[in-house]
Design an enzyme around this catalytic site. Structure first.
Site, PDB file in Angstrom:
ATOM      1  N   ALA A   1      22.420  26.302  -8.067  1.00 14.48           N
ATOM      2  CA  ALA A   1      23.362  25.177  -7.998  1.00 14.48           C
ATOM      3  C   ALA A   1      23.571  24.650  -9.411  1.00 14.48           C
ATOM      4  O   ALA A   1      22.610  24.296 -10.092  1.00 14.48           O
ATOM      5  CB  ALA A   1      22.800  24.077  -7.096  1.00 14.48           C
TER       6      ALA A   1
ATOM      7  N   GLU B   1      22.021  32.730  -5.782  1.00 12.21           N
ATOM      8  CA  GLU B   1      22.941  31.832  -6.496  1.00 12.21           C
ATOM      9  C   GLU B   1      22.353  30.432  -6.588  1.00 12.21           C
ATOM     10  O   GLU B   1      22.052  29.798  -5.581  1.00 12.21           O
ATOM     11  CB  GLU B   1      24.303  31.762  -5.801  1.00 12.21           C
ATOM     12  CG  GLU B   1      25.283  30.880  -6.578  1.00 12.21           C
ATOM     13  CD  GLU B   1      26.608  30.645  -5.857  1.00 12.21           C
ATOM     14  OE1 GLU B   1      27.378  29.785  -6.324  1.00 12.21           O
ATOM     15  OE2 GLU B   1      26.858  31.306  -4.829  1.00 12.21           O
TER      16      GLU B   1
ATOM     17  N   LYS C   1      21.362  31.644  -1.102  1.00 12.56           N
ATOM     18  CA  LYS C   1      21.601  30.367  -1.786  1.00 12.56           C
ATOM     19  C   LYS C   1      20.409  29.466  -1.464  1.00 12.56           C
ATOM     20  O   LYS C   1      20.303  28.931  -0.359  1.00 12.56           O
ATOM     21  CB  LYS C   1      22.901  29.744  -1.273  1.00 12.56           C
ATOM     22  CG  LYS C   1      23.234  28.376  -1.864  1.00 12.56           C
ATOM     23  CD  LYS C   1      23.976  28.505  -3.174  1.00 12.56           C
ATOM     24  CE  LYS C   1      24.459  27.121  -3.656  1.00 12.56           C
ATOM     25  NZ  LYS C   1      25.276  27.230  -4.867  1.00 12.56           N
TER      26      LYS C   1
ATOM     27  N   THR D   1      30.164  31.128  -7.485  1.00 13.60           N
ATOM     28  CA  THR D   1      30.232  31.717  -6.146  1.00 13.60           C
ATOM     29  C   THR D   1      31.199  32.900  -6.113  1.00 13.60           C
ATOM     30  O   THR D   1      30.918  33.928  -5.483  1.00 13.60           O
ATOM     31  CB  THR D   1      30.628  30.659  -5.101  1.00 13.60           C
ATOM     32  OG1 THR D   1      29.714  29.560  -5.174  1.00 13.60           O
ATOM     33  CG2 THR D   1      30.582  31.236  -3.693  1.00 13.60           C
TER      34      THR D   1
END
Length: 203
Positions: free
Chosen positions: A98, A96, A31, A15
């Site tokens: 995970a 982004e 995200k 992040t």
């Protein structure tokens, strides 16, 4: 340009690196899956740490701070690749993920499947710890097997020269290298300073 930020594991600074790249490219942010921390999500962090960034809404917002497949199951949800569509924007887009490439979205789909489905190049975030060489080279191999372009290799923090050298010999000449120094605090001031000083190099 569209770019998918992934990493060699969890809690390695994806992040923070995403924020720096968002600031550097003046990009949008997305995200796809947020698991846990809904009171202060990664999207909230990007909004706080960068200048007037347009953040596209998450496709899945899950309560449990766990792997997405576990978080989704806790809410009787099943995540499917068809749930995800790249946001429409004429701007640069930073996506982004995970965790790492093999984080499960369901029992039989993984983060690398999402990258492949979205058809965007990857940026791999690497942080120095015992075992990071193994995790990095396995991640690069996995991307190569799926024919996913590794646009950037991001060294996040300080690295021994020997570690950096052996990792760098495993990438192709098309992959650019970004070195992000340790930052004192994750806040707008330090993100902005780092973005201004960012350099992108090739082998």
């Amino acid at each position: 340009m569209k770019l998918f930020i992934t990493g060699i594991g969890t809690e390695i600074g994806k992040t923070v690196c995403s924020a720096i790249l968002v600031q550097y490219f003046k990009a949008d942010y997305w995200k796809p899956v947020q698991s846990g921390d809904l009171h202060y999500t990664d999207t909230n962090k990007i909004e706080t740490w960068t200048d007037n960034t347009f953040c596209h809404p998450e496709t899945h917002r899950l309560q449990l701070a766990a792997s997405p497949h576990q978080s989704a199951r806790a809410e009787n949800i099943e995540i499917h690749l068809d749930d995800f569509q790249l946001p429409e924007t004429e701007n640069t887009l930073i996506v982004e993920g995970a965790g790492g490439l093999m984080v499960p979205l369901s029992d039989n789909t993984f983060m690398i499947d999402l990258i492949e489905k979205l058809k965007v190049p990857a940026a791999l975030v690497v942080r120095n710890y015992l075992g990071c060489i193994n995790h990095t080279l396995l991640s690069i191999m996995a991307l190569k097997q799926r024919n996913i372009s590794l646009e950037y290799l991001i060294f996040n923090g300080n690295f021994p020269e020997d570690t950096e050298r052996v990792i760098s010999t495993f990438i192709t000449k098309e992959t650019k290298i970004i070195k992000i120094p340790e930052i004192e605090r994750s806040d707008k001031e330090h993100i902005t300073i780092t973005a201004k000083q960012l350099t992108i190099t090739k082998l």
